[in-house]
Design a protein around this motif. Structure first.
Motif, PDB file in Angstrom:
ATOM      1  N   UNK A 136       0.982  -1.236   0.324  1.00 62.49           N
ATOM      2  CA  UNK A 136      -0.034  -0.368   0.351  1.00 62.49           C
ATOM      3  C   UNK A 136       0.540   1.301  -0.195  1.00 62.49           C
ATOM      4  N   UNK A 185       0.316   3.930  -2.921  1.00 59.27           N
ATOM      5  CA  UNK A 185       0.441   5.708  -2.302  1.00 59.27           C
ATOM      6  C   UNK A 185       1.782   6.705  -2.819  1.00 59.27           C
ATOM      7  N   UNK A 203       2.156   6.555  -6.750  1.00 58.20           N
ATOM      8  CA  UNK A 203       1.764   7.873  -7.306  1.00 58.20           C
ATOM      9  C   UNK A 203       1.504   8.763  -7.713  1.00 58.20           C
ATOM     10  N   UNK A 204       1.920   9.256  -6.247  1.00 56.22           N
ATOM     11  CA  UNK A 204       2.555  10.683  -5.960  1.00 56.22           C
ATOM     12  C   UNK A 204       3.773  11.199  -6.774  1.00 56.22           C
ATOM     13  N   UNK A 227       3.809   9.629  -9.209  1.00 52.65           N
ATOM     14  CA  UNK A 227       3.583   9.841 -11.091  1.00 52.65           C
ATOM     15  C   UNK A 227       3.399  11.014 -11.402  1.00 52.65           C
ATOM     16  N   UNK A 228       2.606  11.727 -10.227  1.00 52.86           N
ATOM     17  CA  UNK A 228       2.055  13.220 -10.092  1.00 52.86           C
ATOM     18  C   UNK A 228       3.133  14.452 -10.491  1.00 52.86           C
ATOM     19  N   UNK A 231      -7.849   1.281  10.381  1.00 54.29           N
ATOM     20  CA  UNK A 231      -6.762   1.388   9.099  1.00 54.29           C
ATOM     21  C   UNK A 231      -7.373   1.480   7.345  1.00 54.29           C
ATOM     22  N   UNK A 270      -8.156   4.723   6.643  1.00 56.35           N
ATOM     23  CA  UNK A 270      -6.695   5.714   6.244  1.00 56.35           C
ATOM     24  C   UNK A 270      -6.166   4.973   5.099  1.00 56.35           C
ATOM     25  N   UNK A 271      -6.183   3.357   4.587  1.00 57.07           N
ATOM     26  CA  UNK A 271      -5.353   3.047   3.362  1.00 57.07           C
ATOM     27  C   UNK A 271      -6.430   4.291   2.361  1.00 57.07           C
ATOM     28  N   UNK A 303      -5.404   7.056   1.883  1.00 55.00           N
ATOM     29  CA  UNK A 303      -3.906   7.692   1.373  1.00 55.00           C
ATOM     30  C   UNK A 303      -3.939   7.574  -0.011  1.00 55.00           C
ATOM     31  N   UNK A 304      -4.735   6.209  -0.197  1.00 58.98           N
ATOM     32  CA  UNK A 304      -4.577   6.178  -1.706  1.00 58.98           C
ATOM     33  C   UNK A 304      -5.578   7.303  -2.827  1.00 58.98           C
ATOM     34  N   UNK A 307      -3.680  10.447  -3.173  1.00 61.80           N
ATOM     35  CA  UNK A 307      -2.418  10.103  -3.981  1.00 61.80           C
ATOM     36  C   UNK A 307      -2.665  10.544  -4.893  1.00 61.80           C
ATOM     37  N   UNK A 308      -4.235   9.721  -5.203  1.00 58.13           N
ATOM     38  CA  UNK A 308      -4.927  10.330  -6.744  1.00 58.13           C
ATOM     39  C   UNK A 308      -5.090  11.121  -7.111  1.00 58.13           C
ATOM     40  N   UNK A 355      -4.131  13.374  -6.098  1.00 59.55           N
ATOM     41  CA  UNK A 355      -2.669  14.795  -6.564  1.00 59.55           C
ATOM     42  C   UNK A 355      -2.596  14.301  -8.222  1.00 59.55           C
ATOM     43  N   UNK A 356      -2.259  13.053  -7.987  1.00 61.04           N
ATOM     44  CA  UNK A 356      -1.725  12.446  -9.355  1.00 61.04           C
ATOM     45  C   UNK A 356      -2.344  13.324 -10.612  1.00 61.04           C
TER      46      UNK A 356
END
Lengths: 190, 274
Positions: A70, A74, A77-78, A80-81, B14, B17-18, B21-22, B25-26, B28-29
């Protein structure tokens, strides 16, 4: 149960898990901000340390492979951004997270800074190899690929894998040591 | 159902949180890391360069001027034989400091401290002391990310200023780029000045790129020349962003059945991401 009520009586921002996740997110942010910088002394042949990889290794050393995967996803992906989503960095960092978590550290490696530096060295080479493999596949399969020939890709791979591995392993303790101390203090499940 | 609920009571935090976070991050991408670069711009503001290393840049400026003169002389000669010559209006560019490099080892990119708020947009052309540097590929309110012409995925349509021999310039991840010619026997020699050609869709014509260092005429499928870039890419501290609308349609004939993006057609000096 008593501890549960005591903890939940605290305001949200003072609960241990909230502090822990804030510090963790802040450390990721610091790594992200270090990525585009080229501070003198942190550079070898135009290559800087791979801070996200060091972070993933520091995270995965004492955790399960799922948690490692995980974290790799994460942070991939960051990254990649910050560059370009093709080829993706997530694959390389997931592989690094899983492999680091699966390493039989109790048997082969001692829990110290030297062994972490060694793990980072190997993982940096692996991460760059995964990227080079993706680029090679694109070069072989896509008719209108913009990448240069395979020979050039792998020659370039040698150069950056080596300098990235050397630099990252040298700088690994700077990130690993404080993060590890912190997580030891605020372990989520004692 | 009960097992699911038990799993949920044990792992809710948990899992949350996951997911958080994912998904962040997505997110931001999805907007090209604009927030990260804004934060980076803010953090590095005290460190952003002043004027230094002037000697090297002065030399690069002189080199650029020399190349421009060579180009102008050649143009002038052609102009005498041409009536319908259209002049390229040179617009004033936006000065920007280089505040960062690529966040990864495989890309040749730089980060500038001017963004959409100052009028920079994707596709704008970036020059520096010495000539062409690259083009803007992503912008945030106060930063812009530039793909350098030394990146392996970068293609620039170029020509030899002296003889008008055409070709495509490809990056090699260092300060030397390779130019592939379209002709089998191009009239070139070491020292010739290379400028962008008018067939280039992503760059305006007649911007200096560099000088030919060596030529390999036996190279298959096309003869190649190694070009020393005149802009000092590894030590760049300042750049200039020029507004430019990439031409997606040009009048030059395109082979039927071929996509213009694949870089194999002589008329398309293009550069893009796969």
């Amino acid at each position: 149960m008593t501890t549960g009520t005591r903890i939940s009586s605290l305001p949200l921002w003072r609960q241990p898990w909230a502090i822990n996740s804030m510090v963790t997110a802040a450390s990721v942010l610091v790594c992200l901000l270090l990525l585009p910088s080229r501070i003198p002394g942190m550079e070898l042949l135009g290559v800087a340390p791979h801070w996200l990889l060091i972070w993933v290794v520091a995270w995965s050393v004492k955790r399960t492979q799922w948690q490692g995967a995980v974290a790799g996803l994460v942070l991939g992906l960051l990254q990649d951004a910050m560059t370009s989503p093709h080829p993706t960095h997530t694959l390389g960092l997931i592989v690094v997270g899983v492999l680091t978590a699966r390493l039989q550290k109790q048997r082969y490696l001692q829990e110290d800074i030297i062994s972490v530096a060694l793990i980072v060295f190997a993982m940096a080479v692996i991460a760059e190899t995964v990227l080079a493999l993706q680029i090679s596949l694109n070069q072989l399969l896509a008719a209108d690929s913009l990448y240069p020939s395979l020979g050039k890709i792998w020659l370039y791979h040698q150069r950056i894998a080596l300098s990235s591995a050397i630099l990252s392993s040298l700088w690994a303790p700077a990130l690993y040591y404080p993060l590890n101390r912190w997580w030891d203090r605020y372990s989520p499940e004692p | 159902m009960f097992a699911l609920r038990r799993w949920w009571t044990r792992h809710a935090l948990k899992a949350g949180m996951v997911t958080l976070a994912v998904s962040s991050a997505w997110l931001l991408r999805a907007n090209d890391g604009a927030m990260i670069y804004e934060a980076y711009n803010w953090v590095t503001r005290p460190l952003q360069p002043g004027l230094s290393r002037e000697q090297q840049f002065e030399n690069s400026y002189i080199l650029e001027l020399q190349e421009r003169i060579v180009e102008l002389e050649n143009q002038n000669r052609v102009l005498h034989t041409m009536d319908d010559y259209e002049s390229t209006a040179t617009q004033k560019g936006i000065r920007a400091a280089v505040i960062g490099r690529a966040a990864d080892h495989w890309w040749q990119q730089i980060v500038l401290n001017r963004g959409s708020r100052q009028g920079v947009a994707v596709g704008h052309v970036v020059t520096g002391p010495g000539g062409l540097i690259g083009r803007v590929v992503a912008v945030s309110p106060n930063t812009a990310r530039v793909l350098l012409i030394s990146d392996p995925t970068s293609r620039v349509g170029a020509k030899v200023s002296r003889t008008r021999a055409m070709g495509v310039v490809r990056g090699q991840s260092n300060n030397r780029v390779v130019m592939e010619f379209f002709e089998k026997l191009p009239d070139v020699k070491a020292g010739d000045v290379i400028v962008t050609s008018s067939y280039s869709r992503l760059f305006p014509k007649d911007i200096p790129i560099g000088r030919i260092e060596s030529i390999d005429l036996t190279k298959s499928p096309a003869p190649e020349a190694v070009i020393q870039l005149s802009a000092p890419l590894p030590i760049l501290e300042w750049a200039e962003v020029h507004p430019f609308e990439p031409q997606e349609t040009v009048d030059a004939p395109v082979l039927p059945g071929a996509t213009p993006e694949n870089g194999t057609i002589p008329e398309s000096g293009s550069e893009s991401r796969p």
